[in-house]
Design an enzyme around this catalytic site. Structure first.
Site, short mmCIF file in Angstrom:
data_model
loop_
_atom_site.label_atom_id
_atom_site.label_comp_id
_atom_site.label_asym_id
_atom_site.label_seq_id
_atom_site.Cartn_x
_atom_site.Cartn_y
_atom_site.Cartn_z
N CYS A 53 39.77 51.84 31.21
CA CYS A 53 38.09 52.66 31.33
C CYS A 53 37.35 51.82 30.22
CB CYS A 53 37.51 53.70 32.02
SG CYS A 53 37.99 54.95 30.46
N GLU B 153 32.50 60.65 35.16
CA GLU B 153 32.43 59.59 34.92
C GLU B 153 33.24 58.08 34.88
OE1 GLU B 153 31.95 59.49 31.78
OE2 GLU B 153 30.86 61.55 31.87
#
Ligand code: NAD
Length: 977
Positions: free
Chosen positions: A770, A736
């Site tokens: 993020c 990720e």
């Protein structure tokens, strides 16, 4: 002398009937179908989808500039609704006229708005006031407009109140005396009365921020002072439940000041639909007696009922309102009595349109001995006029709650009123639209037996951990104390476990403060840990899934017990604000519970097809050794999620937290061990990239779960897929990575909401998420206004150490990040126009938020992940262009849109290809199971974290087929599953 209950009830019935006879003769203007919108309301009473479309359309209308835009929205909203009603045919016809009807519609909505809102400028307000006075009815003025999101807007709002009090004091002095509304049992009543929402007096009304109280007290004090000078009255309105404690505190605190011991006349609204309202009423009465301060209390039922339920459910907090309408009505009657009985210090005002509730209050007043001018009845402007007239004719003092402001920006007020009065439980709807019998309308509220039952949580079902409610003072005090408690413990020096090397955890708000020193792993330690894990793996794989899940469930319980300490440590270790830190811990608990539940689903073998003489079973096994490489920005949640997934599926985990957040790693390991996890199943390796790299390269590692930057992620992918000597398998990588997330603000967006959510998405935790918004894409019409409000609102935030909840913004994680972000700001200054660069404290790794406009979509500022409080504003020519800009990125993690166009929302769903898309809300804070999380493109290659497929990445599937027949003998009994 007190009357018996039966006698009182028959009195209430008698009065209710009398008032009804008078009120039922005429319809309130809302239910008259004289014009197009009146008719639309009529139809919407029977058709829910039309009702939604209608109210949403009216809601968006003020933001629509051109006729063609109005025409487009009309079509988008109304071609979708069910055309079953005959009235809709007319509507559909009208719609074919498209833009031709747009001005007509706008005119009609303005006309409708004028029934509920008086215009601040011009003659509308004086004429409304003088016609009210003729009835006679007094008034209280509520200034409507946009929500307050900045200090500048708060100042404007305060000034509007000061001005209107002065203006009306002059006007009202000339009115001839009217004893029904100018005199109370204790003397003259102020003619000028304003109702103030405290949230409109500051940029961010938040109980967690002690500045809120200071700022609002200051502004309220000035209003009180002006009111006292002019002999005016101020009522503090009550808003959502989250604001209640603080609103009451501020009201009492200012009134306790010597200056306000007698003047001005002050009142506060309380809501009967709240389960805590009885407590509030008695506390307020006690306070008033203790301070000998006469105050008014406006008792209302409450206007945020659906929202309160929705908000509470979203957070899994107890629902603060009664679920049954009858329970609210009963509460209203109980509270009416309490207030009337406290007439020595309280002037009650009963705000309702419900004849039963009003008749009850009037009869109770008589019975308790409160004179008719010792209390008042309040009603909303534009509603229930016949009810109002009946009450006035009964000799009561009536005050009309009158919203004042520009008509179109005031529409959100109008919508709320329309919703309320056309809802199934509305007294007006029941009286005038459904024509219920008088008996049904005035019968006593019958509350079903039994308490409102909260849903009990158990292990059978996954549920999200509820965040701490910081609107409660006790929680704020406890969290502050916990920070001090863990700080004391954290500073203790530890003894080395195996070697002399230390990893230091420092407070990014004050790098001189060492939060902890933990032993750092060497490469030799890493190799040893891998060997240990490899030895233990067969045993862990053989452990029944039920036993493994039991340990993980237990870990969740322990984490819940320690949640306050864990969150407090995060505040110090990584510089998160209180709410952010608490949310990270909640998410970590969720991961443990969710993956344990998911494992139970995957644990049993499945038979693929049912056949005679053959069994075919399909089942999962762990892959082997899992390297867990985590970032610092969600230091507990992401580490816990990846580790729990590996462990619960039967892999042995080698856990490497980010070097900036070693304490969280230690804490997690401790929790897992306490829960009964064997040593060999999970080992902790504290250190930097070199430890991560060693894990990735090891031929003994089977699965790598990584969350972090794109650069490191791509390197890990390259390294992992390189075959190494002795390696007997292909590694599986869960990866990720970063984001460059965009939010589109459509021309018809609700600016109040868009500004608040963009700020939260871009700057909470200093943009170090993020999922954070780093690009805002605006269309030309809204561009300048949005940027101005955004800049003003961000400029109203405070920066400083996050342990002090005054600070909405804290530090960035470390010196490297600080340097990198500062460099980016310099680059951005070459590429675009800087519209905000806030100053920040010198000590600590603080960076003031920076906002740039006129950003080129190809520039570095628009393309590279900065991971800090830097926001790029881009201008698109039209909506399609905005979508194209949004998609023009190597990343595709989160994205969002604020729009009220059904067609644009639909196009965004289809075309804005990001892992997590958010419509008309903030783009951060994905919740486990509710919003499985993960990106596309260079944002990641994993199955979504917190989603149903995540665990599959940690297992391998096997199929076993067995021929069960022997020389023609086919057993009847089938294998299980
Ligand atoms: P990072 O990539 O610098 O570090 C992440 C982890 O990788 C750390 O534990 C680090 O020690 C380790 N590491 C560094 N070099 C390594 C190497 N060569 N081999 C193996 N491991 C190595 O990221 P960070 O600064 O900790 O976190 C911020 C980044 O994480 C941002 O880019 C952010 O977008 C991303 N992030 C993504 C998600 C998501 O779900 N997609 C969530 C959180 C953070």
């Amino acid at each position: 002398m007190a009357l018996a209950t039966d006698t009182i009830e028959s009195e209430v019935q008698r009065l209710g009937r009398k008032l009804y006879q008078q009120a039922a003769q005429n319809k309130p203007s809302l239910f008259e179908s004289r014009d197009l919108l009146g008719r639309m309301i009529d139809w919407s009473l029977d058709d829910e989808s039309l009702r939604v479309a209608l109210f949403r359309f009216v809601d968006v209308l003020p933001s629509l500039e051109s006729s063609s835009e109005i025409g487009r929205h009309l079509e988008e909203y109304f071609t979708r609704v069910d055309h079953a009603l005959s009235g809709l045919a007319i509507l559909a016809n009208v719609l074919h006229a498209g833009t031709v009807v747009a001005p007509l519609v706008k005119r009609n909505v303005i006309k409708l708005a004028r029934r509920f809102i008086a215009e601040e400028s011009g003659n509308h307000l004086p004429s409304v006031l003088s016609s009210l006075r003729k009835e006679p009815a007094a008034f209280t003025i509520d200034l409507v407009g946009e929500a307050t999101v900045s200090e500048a807007e708060a100042v404007v709002m305060q000034q509007r109140y000061l001005d209107i009090m002065r203006r009306l004091a002059g006007v009202s002095a000339k009115w001839p005396e009217c004893s029904q509304i100018d005199q109370s049992s204790s003397g003259k009543i102020p003619r000028v009365n304003v109702s103030v929402k405290l949230s409109s007096l500051c940029a961010r009304f938040d109980a967690l921020d002690p500045n809120t109280e200071a700022i609002v007290c200051r502004r309220l004090r000035e209003l009180f002072r002006r009111a006292a000078q002019l002999g005016a009255a101020v009522t503090v309105d009550m808003e959502q439940n989250d604001f209640r404690e603080l609103t009451l505190d501020i009201f009492r605190r200012v009134l306790e000041e010597e200056e306000f011991r007698v003047q001005p006349y002050a009142a506060i609204a309380l809501q009967a639909y709240l389960r805590d309202s009885e407590h509030d009423v008695t506390a307020l009465i006690r306070w008033a007696r203790a301070h000998q301060r006469r105050i008014g209390v406006r008792l209302i039922k409450g206007a945020y009922w659906d929202n309160e339920i929705a908000w509470a459910k979203q957070k899994d907090w107890p629902i603060p309102v009664f679920l049954e309408k009858a329970a609210t009505d009963a509460s209203y009657e109980r509270l009416s009595r309490l207030l009337l009985e406290a007439h020595d210090v309280i002037d009650p005002a009963f705000g309702s349109h419900n004849l039963r509730s009003l008749a009850h209050a009037i009869v109770a007043a008589k019975e308790i001995g409160v004179p008719i001018n010792g209390y008042e009845i309040q009603m909303l402007f534009g509603m229930a006029e016949p009810v109002r007239q009946a009450i006035i004719r009964n000799g009561q003092r009536v005050r009309v709650y009158l919203p004042v402001g520009e008509l179109l920006p005031g529409i959100s007020y109008l919508i709320r009123r329309l919703m309320e009065n056309t809802s199934n439980t509305s007294f007006l709807r029941q009286t005038y639209a459904e024509k219920k019998t008088v008996d049904a309308l005035i019968k006593p509220p019958a509350v079903a037996q039994g308490q409102q039952v909260e849903e009990k949580h158990d292990r059978q079902r996954f549920y999200n951990e509820a965040p701490i409610n910081f609107a409660k003072l006790a929680n704020r005090q406890r969290f502050a104390a916990t920070i001090e408690e863990v700080r004391g413990k954290g500073q203790k020096r530890r003894q080395p476990a195996r070697n002399d090397r230390w990893l230091e955890s420092v407070n990014p708000a004050d790098p001189n403060e060492i939060i902890a020193r933990v032993p750092a792993a060497t490469l030799a330690d890493t190799a040893k840990a891998i060997d240990n894990a490899a030895r233990f793996f067969p045993q862990w794989r053989a452990t029944p899934a039920a036993d493994r899940t039991e340990i993980i469930f237990k870990a969740a319980e322990i984490m819940r017990e320690r949640r306050w300490q864990l969150a407090a440590r995060e505040v110090l270790e990584v510089g998160k604000g209180w709410r952010e830190a608490d949310a990270d811990v909640c998410e970590a608990i969720d991961y443990l519970n969710y993956y344990a539940h998911q494992m139970l689903r995957l644990a049993d073998p499945r038979e693929t097809q049912q056949l005679p003489s053959e069994t075919n079973s399909y089942f999962y096994e762990p892959r082997g050794l899992a390297a867990i490489i985590a970032p610092w920005n969600f230091p507990l949640a992401i580490l816990t999620g990846m580790t729990a997934a590996a462990l619960v599926t039967g892999n042995c985990a080698l856990m490497k937290p980010a070097e900036q957040a070693p304490v969280m790693g230690e804490q997690l390991l401790e929790i897992l061990r306490t829960a009964g996890l064997p040593q060999g199943a999970c080992q902790l390796l504290q250190g930097g990239g070199e430890i991560g790299a060693a894990l990735v390269r090891s031929p003994k590692i089977h699965v790598i779960a990584f969350t972090g930057s794109r650069e490191v992620g791509l390197e890990i992918l390259r390294e992992s897929y390189t075959h190494r000597l002795g390696q007997t398998h292909v590694k599986r990588v869960v990866c990720e990575m970063g984001g460059k997330n965009a939010v589109i603000i459509d021309n018809d967006a609700d600016l109040d909401e868009a500004v608040v959510h963009v700020i939260d998405s871009a700057f909470s935790y200093q943009g170090q998420k993020c999922s954070a918004a780093s690009r805002v894409i605006l269309l030309p019409e809204l561009h300048d206004r949005f940027v101005q409000r955004l800049v003003d609102a961000v400029g109203s935030l405070k920066i400083g150490p996050p342990e002090d909840p005054r600070n909405a913004l804290g530090p960035v994680i470390d010196a490297d990040a600080h340097k990198r972000i500062c460099e980016y700001i310099q680059i951005a200054k070459q590429e675009a126009n800087c519209v905000l660069e806030m100053a920040a404290p010198e000590e600590g790794f603080f960076i003031g938020p920076a906002i740039f406009r006129d950003v080129d979509p190809q520039s570095r500022l628009a393309q590279e992940e900065i991971f800090g409080p830097v926001l790029a504003v881009l201008k698109a020519n039209d909506f399609d262009h905005a979508l194209a800009i949004a998609n023009n990125s190597q990343f595709a993690l989160t994205g969002g849109i604020f729009s009220r166009s059904p067609a644009h929302i639909e196009a965004t769903r289809r075309e804005f290809r990001v892992g997590n898309l958010y419509i008309n809300r903030g783009i951060t804070g994905a919740v486990i199971e509710r919003q499985p999380f993960g990106g596309l493109k260079l944002s990641g290659i994993g199955s979504k974290a917190g989603g149903p497929d995540y665990l599959l990445q940690f297992v391998e599937a096997r199929t076993v087929s067995e021929n069960t027949s022997r020389h023609g003998f086919v057993p009847v009994e089938r294998a299980k599953n």
